[in-house]
Design an enzyme around this catalytic site. Structure first.
Site, mmCIF file in Angstrom:
data_model
loop_
_atom_site.group_PDB
_atom_site.id
_atom_site.type_symbol
_atom_site.label_atom_id
_atom_site.label_comp_id
_atom_site.label_asym_id
_atom_site.label_seq_id
_atom_site.Cartn_x
_atom_site.Cartn_y
_atom_site.Cartn_z
ATOM 1 N N HIS A 34 29.817 45.007 66.718
ATOM 2 C CA HIS A 34 28.898 44.115 66.017
ATOM 3 C C HIS A 34 28.469 44.775 64.714
ATOM 4 O O HIS A 34 28.697 45.983 64.534
ATOM 5 C CB HIS A 34 27.633 43.866 66.869
ATOM 6 C CG HIS A 34 26.868 45.134 67.075
ATOM 7 N ND1 HIS A 34 27.147 46.012 68.103
ATOM 8 C CD2 HIS A 34 25.886 45.728 66.345
ATOM 9 C CE1 HIS A 34 26.373 47.069 68.005
ATOM 10 N NE2 HIS A 34 25.588 46.943 66.940
ATOM 11 N N HIS A 59 27.839 48.321 58.944
ATOM 12 C CA HIS A 59 29.027 48.971 59.501
ATOM 13 C C HIS A 59 29.266 48.427 60.904
ATOM 14 O O HIS A 59 28.370 47.809 61.494
ATOM 15 C CB HIS A 59 28.801 50.491 59.584
ATOM 16 C CG HIS A 59 27.671 50.828 60.512
ATOM 17 N ND1 HIS A 59 26.358 50.822 60.096
ATOM 18 C CD2 HIS A 59 27.645 51.106 61.843
ATOM 19 C CE1 HIS A 59 25.583 51.104 61.123
ATOM 20 N NE2 HIS A 59 26.333 51.272 62.200
HETATM 21 O O1 3AM Z 1 25.103 49.186 65.041
HETATM 22 P P1 3AM Z 1 25.084 50.570 65.562
HETATM 23 O O2 3AM Z 1 26.061 50.792 66.699
HETATM 24 O O3 3AM Z 1 25.204 51.621 64.495
HETATM 25 O O4 3AM Z 1 22.705 52.857 67.475
HETATM 26 C C1 3AM Z 1 22.222 51.567 67.821
HETATM 27 C C2 3AM Z 1 23.171 50.486 67.404
HETATM 28 O O5 3AM Z 1 23.627 50.802 66.117
HETATM 29 C C3 3AM Z 1 21.023 51.243 66.985
HETATM 30 O O6 3AM Z 1 20.923 49.834 67.080
HETATM 31 C C4 3AM Z 1 22.222 49.285 67.271
HETATM 32 C C5 3AM Z 1 22.205 48.387 68.455
HETATM 33 O O7 3AM Z 1 21.791 49.078 69.605
HETATM 34 N N1 3AM Z 1 19.820 51.914 67.421
HETATM 35 C C6 3AM Z 1 19.510 52.335 68.657
HETATM 36 N N2 3AM Z 1 18.303 52.907 68.678
HETATM 37 C C7 3AM Z 1 17.833 52.866 67.412
HETATM 38 C C8 3AM Z 1 16.626 53.300 66.795
HETATM 39 N N3 3AM Z 1 15.645 53.898 67.471
HETATM 40 C C9 3AM Z 1 18.787 52.229 66.611
HETATM 41 N N4 3AM Z 1 18.607 52.024 65.311
HETATM 42 C C10 3AM Z 1 17.443 52.459 64.782
HETATM 43 N N5 3AM Z 1 16.475 53.051 65.485
#
Ligand code: 3AM
Length: 177
Positions: A36, A120
């Site tokens: 996603h 990304h």
């Molecule tokens: O889209 P990506 O995979 O980069 O890493 C988590 C994921 O990112 C991020 O939110 C997306 C959906 O879960 N994520 C998890 N915890 C987070 C946090 N505390 C976070 N992003 C910011 N702050």
């Protein structure tokens, strides 16, 4: 519940991305159903707050557009690569959608997101990934480019943290106009 707003991706694109996976010891590859583009990480909220966020997001009027994935890169933490991703081509409409979602989230009472938006698709999480293999993966795939995909809605996902991979559930889809 733990929430984030994002874009899901069509199956052809997921298949294309999952075809890249492999060959880096120490990489935990994201399963294709989890690919996603995160637009706004929301985090843990209680039910009434989720409802306010939903109302604020439902009130947005944003035009449809297309996004194209291009390039491969890594995010680092303390000088170590922790995330391998496919990039998104520069896209003012995506930034507009993201900033409207950010405003809606603040209207619903969330704190402002302080981190810069860096769109990304996460392909793998890295823990002590073999450096040379990672470098050659990035180099070999750096010219990666996928056909543009139509963005006709964005999605409020819930996320259940799992040991291997999180489980993402599309809770609400918001149509673009
Ligand atoms: O889209 P990506 O995979 O980069 O890493 C988590 C994921 O990112 C991020 O939110 C997306 C959906 O879960 N994520 C998890 N915890 C987070 C946090 N505390 C976070 N992003 C910011 N702050």
């Amino acid at each position: 519940m733990r929430l984030f707003a994002g874009l899901d991706l069509p199956w052809e694109l997921r298949e294309r991305l999952s075809g890249l996976a492999g060959g880096i010891p120490g990489a935990r590859w994201v399963p294709p159903e989890n690919y996603h583009i995160t637009l706004r990480f929301i985090g843990e909220v209680v039910a009434h707050q989720a409802e306010e966020i939903d109302h604020a997001l439902a009130a947005l009027r944003v035009r449809r557009f297309t996004v194209s994935l291009t390039g491969i890169g890594t995010f680092e933490k303390a000088g170590r690569p922790v995330q391998l991703w496919a990039g998104v081509e520069r896209n003012p409409q995506l930034y507009l959608l993201q900033s409207k979602i950010e405003t809606a989230c603040q209207r619903a009472g969330l704190e402002r997101e302080r981190r810069r938006f860096a769109p990304h698709v996460t392909l793998a999480r890295l823990e002590n990934a073999a450096e040379a293999k990672l470098a050659s993966f990035v180099q070999a795939n750096n010219l990666f480019r996928a056909a543009p995909v139509a963005v006709e809605h964005f999605t409020l996902f819930s996320s259940q943290l799992g040991k291997e991979a999180s489980v993402y559930t599309a809770e609400v889809e918001y149509s673009l106009v």
